[in-house]
Write a protein that holds these residues in place. Structure first.
Motif, PDB file in Angstrom:
ATOM      1  N   LEU A 357       0.826  -1.205   0.000  1.00 28.70           N
ATOM      2  CA  LEU A 357       0.000   0.000   0.000  1.00 28.70           C
ATOM      3  C   LEU A 357       0.869   1.268   0.000  1.00 28.70           C
ATOM      4  N   SER A 358       1.718   1.392  -1.006  1.00 26.96           N
ATOM      5  CA  SER A 358       2.638   2.530  -1.090  1.00 26.96           C
ATOM      6  C   SER A 358       1.911   3.736  -1.668  1.00 26.96           C
ATOM      7  N   VAL A 359       1.099   4.370  -0.846  1.00 24.04           N
ATOM      8  CA  VAL A 359       0.280   5.498  -1.290  1.00 24.04           C
ATOM      9  C   VAL A 359       1.109   6.681  -1.789  1.00 24.04           C
ATOM     10  N   PRO A 360       2.254   7.036  -1.181  1.00 22.18           N
ATOM     11  CA  PRO A 360       3.018   8.162  -1.730  1.00 22.18           C
ATOM     12  C   PRO A 360       3.408   7.955  -3.193  1.00 22.18           C
ATOM     13  N   GLN A 361       3.838   6.737  -3.536  1.00 15.87           N
ATOM     14  CA  GLN A 361       4.175   6.459  -4.925  1.00 15.87           C
ATOM     15  C   GLN A 361       2.921   6.464  -5.804  1.00 15.87           C
ATOM     16  N   ALA A 362       1.819   5.976  -5.254  1.00 16.64           N
ATOM     17  CA  ALA A 362       0.564   5.985  -6.009  1.00 16.64           C
ATOM     18  C   ALA A 362       0.097   7.418  -6.264  1.00 16.64           C
ATOM     19  N   LEU A 363       0.252   8.294  -5.274  1.00 15.72           N
ATOM     20  CA  LEU A 363      -0.125   9.692  -5.459  1.00 15.72           C
ATOM     21  C   LEU A 363       0.766  10.378  -6.491  1.00 15.72           C
ATOM     22  N   ALA A 364       2.023   9.979  -6.563  1.00 17.80           N
ATOM     23  CA  ALA A 364       2.907  10.535  -7.591  1.00 17.80           C
ATOM     24  C   ALA A 364       2.376  10.189  -8.981  1.00 17.80           C
ATOM     25  N   VAL A 365       1.903   8.961  -9.156  1.00 15.97           N
ATOM     26  CA  VAL A 365       1.312   8.559 -10.430  1.00 15.97           C
ATOM     27  C   VAL A 365       0.049   9.372 -10.698  1.00 15.97           C
ATOM     28  N   LEU A 366      -0.751   9.576  -9.668  1.00 11.61           N
ATOM     29  CA  LEU A 366      -1.985  10.352  -9.806  1.00 11.61           C
ATOM     30  C   LEU A 366      -1.685  11.769 -10.293  1.00 11.61           C
ATOM     31  N   HIS A 367      -0.729  12.424  -9.663  1.00  7.33           N
ATOM     32  CA  HIS A 367      -0.428  13.805 -10.046  1.00  7.33           C
ATOM     33  C   HIS A 367       0.255  13.870 -11.417  1.00  7.33           C
ATOM     34  N   ASP A 368       1.056  12.859 -11.767  1.00  2.00           N
ATOM     35  CA  ASP A 368       1.629  12.813 -13.113  1.00  2.00           C
ATOM     36  C   ASP A 368       0.525  12.699 -14.162  1.00  2.00           C
ATOM     37  N   THR A 369      -0.491  11.920 -13.843  1.00  2.00           N
ATOM     38  CA  THR A 369      -1.610  11.757 -14.774  1.00  2.00           C
ATOM     39  C   THR A 369      -2.415  13.039 -14.889  1.00  2.00           C
ATOM     40  N   VAL A 370      -2.560  13.754 -13.781  1.00  2.00           N
ATOM     41  CA  VAL A 370      -3.234  15.054 -13.830  1.00  2.00           C
ATOM     42  C   VAL A 370      -2.463  16.015 -14.723  1.00  2.00           C
ATOM     43  N   ARG A 371      -1.133  16.042 -14.604  1.00  2.00           N
ATOM     44  CA  ARG A 371      -0.325  16.926 -15.446  1.00  2.00           C
ATOM     45  C   ARG A 371      -0.463  16.556 -16.923  1.00  2.00           C
ATOM     46  N   ALA A 372      -0.456  15.250 -17.199  1.00  2.00           N
ATOM     47  CA  ALA A 372      -0.625  14.807 -18.581  1.00  2.00           C
ATOM     48  C   ALA A 372      -2.009  15.184 -19.099  1.00  2.00           C
ATOM     49  N   GLY A 373      -3.003  15.096 -18.244  1.00  2.00           N
ATOM     50  CA  GLY A 373      -4.357  15.471 -18.646  1.00  2.00           C
ATOM     51  C   GLY A 373      -4.479  16.954 -18.925  1.00  2.00           C
ATOM     52  N   ASN A 374      -3.824  17.773 -18.091  1.00  2.00           N
ATOM     53  CA  ASN A 374      -3.851  19.216 -18.346  1.00  2.00           C
ATOM     54  C   ASN A 374      -3.143  19.568 -19.650  1.00  2.00           C
ATOM     55  N   ALA A 375      -2.065  18.847 -19.953  1.00  2.00           N
ATOM     56  CA  ALA A 375      -1.375  19.071 -21.225  1.00  2.00           C
ATOM     57  C   ALA A 375      -2.278  18.704 -22.398  1.00  2.00           C
ATOM     58  N   ALA A 376      -3.044  17.623 -22.236  1.00  2.00           N
ATOM     59  CA  ALA A 376      -3.980  17.227 -23.290  1.00  2.00           C
ATOM     60  C   ALA A 376      -5.086  18.264 -23.456  1.00  2.00           C
ATOM     61  N   LEU A 377      -5.501  18.855 -22.333  1.00  2.00           N
ATOM     62  CA  LEU A 377      -6.494  19.928 -22.399  1.00  2.00           C
ATOM     63  C   LEU A 377      -5.959  21.109 -23.203  1.00  2.00           C
ATOM     64  N   ASP A 378      -4.731  21.525 -22.922  1.00  2.00           N
ATOM     65  CA  ASP A 378      -4.141  22.666 -23.623  1.00  2.00           C
ATOM     66  C   ASP A 378      -3.956  22.374 -25.105  1.00  2.00           C
ATOM     67  N   ALA A 379      -3.651  21.100 -25.408  1.00  2.00           N
ATOM     68  CA  ALA A 379      -3.437  20.724 -26.805  1.00  2.00           C
ATOM     69  C   ALA A 379      -4.729  20.349 -27.512  1.00  2.00           C
ATOM     70  N   ASP A 380      -5.840  20.395 -26.782  1.00  2.00           N
ATOM     71  CA  ASP A 380      -7.141  20.008 -27.323  1.00  2.00           C
ATOM     72  C   ASP A 380      -7.110  18.589 -27.893  1.00  2.00           C
ATOM     73  N   ASP A 381      -6.407  17.681 -27.159  1.00  2.00           N
ATOM     74  CA  ASP A 381      -6.305  16.277 -27.556  1.00  2.00           C
ATOM     75  C   ASP A 381      -7.361  15.500 -26.771  1.00  2.00           C
ATOM     76  N   ALA A 382      -8.533  15.353 -27.358  1.00  2.00           N
ATOM     77  CA  ALA A 382      -9.663  14.753 -26.648  1.00  2.00           C
ATOM     78  C   ALA A 382      -9.402  13.298 -26.280  1.00  2.00           C
ATOM     79  N   GLU A 383      -8.721  12.561 -27.148  1.00  2.00           N
ATOM     80  CA  GLU A 383      -8.484  11.145 -26.873  1.00  2.00           C
ATOM     81  C   GLU A 383      -7.572  10.973 -25.654  1.00  2.00           C
ATOM     82  N   ALA A 384      -6.447  11.709 -25.630  1.00  2.00           N
ATOM     83  CA  ALA A 384      -5.534  11.615 -24.487  1.00  2.00           C
ATOM     84  C   ALA A 384      -6.203  12.153 -23.222  1.00  2.00           C
ATOM     85  N   LEU A 385      -7.007  13.179 -23.379  1.00  2.00           N
ATOM     86  CA  LEU A 385      -7.719  13.743 -22.234  1.00  2.00           C
ATOM     87  C   LEU A 385      -8.679  12.726 -21.638  1.00  2.00           C
ATOM     88  N   GLY A 386      -9.400  12.007 -22.499  1.00  2.00           N
ATOM     89  CA  GLY A 386     -10.343  11.009 -22.014  1.00  2.00           C
ATOM     90  C   GLY A 386      -9.661   9.913 -21.212  1.00  2.00           C
TER      91      GLY A 386
END
Length: 469
Positions: A357-386
């Motif tokens: 149950l390594s939650v700190p590492q899991a949260l790092a993945v969560l925030h990395d995914t949020v950053r990738a999602g925000n980048a997809a939002l800026d690029a208007d990449d609906a597939e990556a955003l989804g």
């Protein structure tokens, strides 16, 4: 897929192999309801809530028992001299714990037994221990019954202590003990104690010792052998050591694995009444949104300590709001679009959670995914955003911090959401019209008015988006 956990008894990370395939049985030491809950109590309950959620996500049917110790020396002592009977005080404090758990979105346990409801089961274990030569009734006629620690060669196995190095047991009056390290199974009634706190027994009227309560309740609800026993690190000795000794000496298999969560400190110091630094749950939940409190208490590895200091809740709030802001913006962009498949948690997140149950590492993945999602939002990449949106949604649900959950708004739909959206959309359109007309003074005024109200707007290639800051 193999879930691994740190077994305190083995002092190693081991594979979880349940007694029954596809099922996990857990017993967690719950509160002694003597006084109001503090943040350490919340942290412990939250740890096993996340364990339960993750095991359920991995396909296990989880039975979680969390007890309530409603009869204890401290419960009686604190009620003495007041107009409130001990059992009324215990119930009142129990309700405070339940309210705090509910506020944090901690799922109710499968069973939540009170110690006072399992006294006959305690008698059964004590009788077996006496018959096996591991317990004795005091010879002074007091009605006390003690566990004979010298009779059990494995005493000390959980905490890896030698019996001769152990401190004396301070859980009872030593009036009838053969050895000061022996601990109480049954406490004979004393003058001045309330009659309502006394039960008949084969050894005379009295009440149970603390340790025998959990052995009886775990056996009653999970059987003589179960998978996981959990609790705070402060319970390892003497409570869990004594539970293990008396249950196994009575012939039960007891727990296969032992989990212990770390404690909460305040500015680097242990919480204590003498220091006056205890932070009660009600005060803590009043200092920030419950979802933020949950994020803070759950962000560290469950075996490590958490230090609360000035600014720690603000840090948690900023991290939580980044997640909530992304989900809100992404949902607006994806309105009307249906993904062919909704991905679950990312593999890296699952690997972290499977690894004790390594939650700190899991949260790092969560925030990395949020950053990738925000980048997809800026690029208007609906597939990556989804993909990012559904992965983030799956992760926050597992962790119990989903900002979209009705629980955080008190249940049900937020009736203010639609009117607020209509008003903000109108202002955003007014700003867009002003910019088109090169009326930048009006456009800036609208932006500043929205910012003052806590509304953040951002201009992207796909248009202007807004979110609550």
């Amino acid at each position: 897929m193999t879930v691994r956990l740190y077994d305190s008894r083995a002092a190693a990370v081991v594979d979880l192999v349940p007694l029954v395939d596809g099922q996990v049985s857990m017993y967690v030491c719950g509160p002694t309801v003597q006084s109001s809950p503090h943040i350490g109590h919340l942290r412990s309950a939250l740890v096993y809530d996340v364990w339960r959620r993750w095991l359920t996500y991995r396909g296990y049917h989880v039975t979680l028992v969390r007890n309530v110790t409603d009869i204890d020396d401290k419960v009686l002592d604190l009620a003495a001299g007041t107009d409130e009977p001990w059992f009324a005080r215990a119930y009142r404090v129990e309700r405070e714990f339940t309210a705090a758990y509910d506020a944090l979105g901690i799922l109710p346990p499968t069973y939540e037994p009170r110690a006072t409801a399992s006294v006959p089961q305690m008698h059964d274990i004590i009788q077996r221990l006496i018959e096996r030569g591991h317990a004795y009734a005091a010879a002074d006629g007091s009605g006390d019954v003690y566990f004979d620690t010298g009779s059990w060669a494995d005493y000390g196995a959980l905490t890896r202590q030698r019996r001769e190095d152990m401190v004396d047991a301070a859980d009872a009056d030593p009036r009838g003990k053969r050895d000061p390290r022996d601990f109480a199974l049954w406490k004979g009634a004393k003058p001045g104690e309330p009659a309502t706190a006394t039960w008949d027994s084969p050894w005379g009227p009295g009440r149970p010792g603390w340790h025998i309560e959990c052995s009886a309740m775990s056996r009653r609800y999970l059987g003589p052998a179960f998978d996981v026993h959990g609790g705070g690190l402060d319970l390892r000795f003497p409570h869990h050591e004594n539970e293990l000794a008396q249950s196994t000496a009575a012939g039960d298999g007891f727990a296969s694995y032992w989990l212990h969560n770390g404690l909460v400190t305040v500015d680097g110091q242990k919480m204590s009444k003498s220091l006056g630094n205890s932070i009660f749950a009600a005060d803590f939940l009043g200092a920030a949104r419950p979802a933020v409190v949950r994020y803070f208490l759950g962000a560290a590895h469950y075996r490590s300590s958490i230090d609360h200091h000035e600014g720690s809740l603000a840090e948690a709030e900023a991290a939580y709001d980044r997640i909530a802001g992304f989900l809100d913006r992404a949902a607006g962009r994806l309105t009307g679009q249906q993904a062919t498949t909704a991905p679950g948690v990312p593999e890296a997140f699952a690997a972290a959670m499977d690894d004790d149950l390594s939650v700190p590492q899991a949260l790092a993945v969560l925030h990395d995914t949020v950053r990738a999602g925000n980048a997809a939002l800026d690029a208007d990449d609906a597939e990556a955003l989804g993909v990012a949106y559904h992965q983030v949604a799956a992760m926050v649900e597992v962790l119990g911090i989903d900002p979209r959950a009705a629980h955080w708004s008190g249940g049900g739909q937020d009736v203010s959401a639609a009117p607020l959206a209509a008003l903000v959309d109108r202002l955003v359109q007014e700003r867009a019209d002003a910019r088109s007309a090169r009326d930048f003074a009006t456009a800036d005024r609208v932006r500043d008015d929205l910012a003052a109200a806590g509304i953040t707007i951002e201009d992207t290639a796909a248009g202007t988006r807004w979110s609550i800051a």
